[in-house]
Write a protein that holds these residues in place. Structure first.
Motif, mmCIF file in Angstrom:
data_model
loop_
_atom_site.group_PDB
_atom_site.id
_atom_site.type_symbol
_atom_site.label_atom_id
_atom_site.label_comp_id
_atom_site.label_asym_id
_atom_site.label_seq_id
_atom_site.Cartn_x
_atom_site.Cartn_y
_atom_site.Cartn_z
ATOM 1 N N GLU A 1 0.835 -1.203 0.000
ATOM 2 C CA GLU A 1 0.000 0.000 0.000
ATOM 3 C C GLU A 1 0.868 1.250 0.000
ATOM 4 O O GLU A 1 0.558 2.231 -0.663
ATOM 5 N N GLN A 2 1.991 1.199 0.710
ATOM 6 C CA GLN A 2 2.887 2.357 0.776
ATOM 7 C C GLN A 2 3.543 2.640 -0.564
ATOM 8 O O GLN A 2 3.614 3.788 -0.995
ATOM 9 N N SER A 3 4.024 1.592 -1.264
ATOM 10 C CA SER A 3 4.678 1.820 -2.549
ATOM 11 C C SER A 3 3.674 2.295 -3.598
ATOM 12 O O SER A 3 4.005 3.136 -4.437
ATOM 13 N N VAL A 4 2.440 1.795 -3.524
ATOM 14 C CA VAL A 4 1.396 2.265 -4.441
ATOM 15 C C VAL A 4 1.086 3.730 -4.159
ATOM 16 O O VAL A 4 0.982 4.548 -5.080
ATOM 17 N N THR A 5 0.937 4.066 -2.894
ATOM 18 C CA THR A 5 0.650 5.452 -2.510
ATOM 19 C C THR A 5 1.784 6.377 -2.930
ATOM 20 O O THR A 5 1.530 7.462 -3.467
ATOM 21 N N ASN A 6 3.025 5.957 -2.716
ATOM 22 C CA ASN A 6 4.171 6.777 -3.124
ATOM 23 C C ASN A 6 4.168 7.008 -4.630
ATOM 24 O O ASN A 6 4.414 8.125 -5.094
ATOM 25 N N HIS A 7 3.887 5.958 -5.387
ATOM 26 C CA HIS A 7 3.876 6.092 -6.840
ATOM 27 C C HIS A 7 2.713 6.974 -7.288
ATOM 28 O O HIS A 7 2.889 7.839 -8.159
ATOM 29 N N LEU A 8 1.553 6.795 -6.703
ATOM 30 C CA LEU A 8 0.400 7.634 -7.050
ATOM 31 C C LEU A 8 0.682 9.100 -6.721
ATOM 32 O O LEU A 8 0.355 9.993 -7.513
#
Length: 117
Positions: free
Chosen positions: A46-53
């Motif tokens: 969830e953190q890597s997705v949020t960072n990328h978004l």
């Protein structure tokens, strides 16, 4: 004296660096896209997705502030992540923005929208 292999290697490296130079001067702002995308793919969380978004949204904001066209695929990628998070209406809006900025993607984008409904 250079062997044929060494000569070809030097030429290949020269072309590679020349290609990289033109990418950075492409007229698009890419921010830290490569880094956040790599982390998103390498270690999905969830953190890597949020960072990328967050990086994708930053690319849009900085591009607009600098008067640059948003790079191809950015709106579609935001739409994809948004759809995976369950917000289909917002994702369709992002898909439509992608098709508006890049009409050549319209066929692909229409399939994404149809598959989502």
């Amino acid at each position: 004296m250079l062997t044929k292999t060494k000569y070809l290697f030097i030429i290949a490296i020269t072309f590679m660096f020349t290609g990289c130079a033109s990418v950075t001067e492409s007229g698009y702002y890419w921010g830290s896209y490569s880094e956040t995308y790599y982390e998103y793919i390498k270690a999905p969380s969830e953190q890597s997705v949020t960072n990328h978004l967050n990086e994708l949204n930053d690319i849009v904001n900085v591009s607009e502030k600098k008067g640059l066209k948003v790079p191809p695929g950015i709106y579609a990628e935001i739409g994809y992540i948004t759809a995976k998070r369950g917000d289909k209406d917002s994702s369709i809006n992002y898909y439509r923005q992608e098709a508006e900025f890049y009409p050549e993607s319209k066929g692909f984008i229409e399939r994404l929208i149809t598959d989502q409904k």
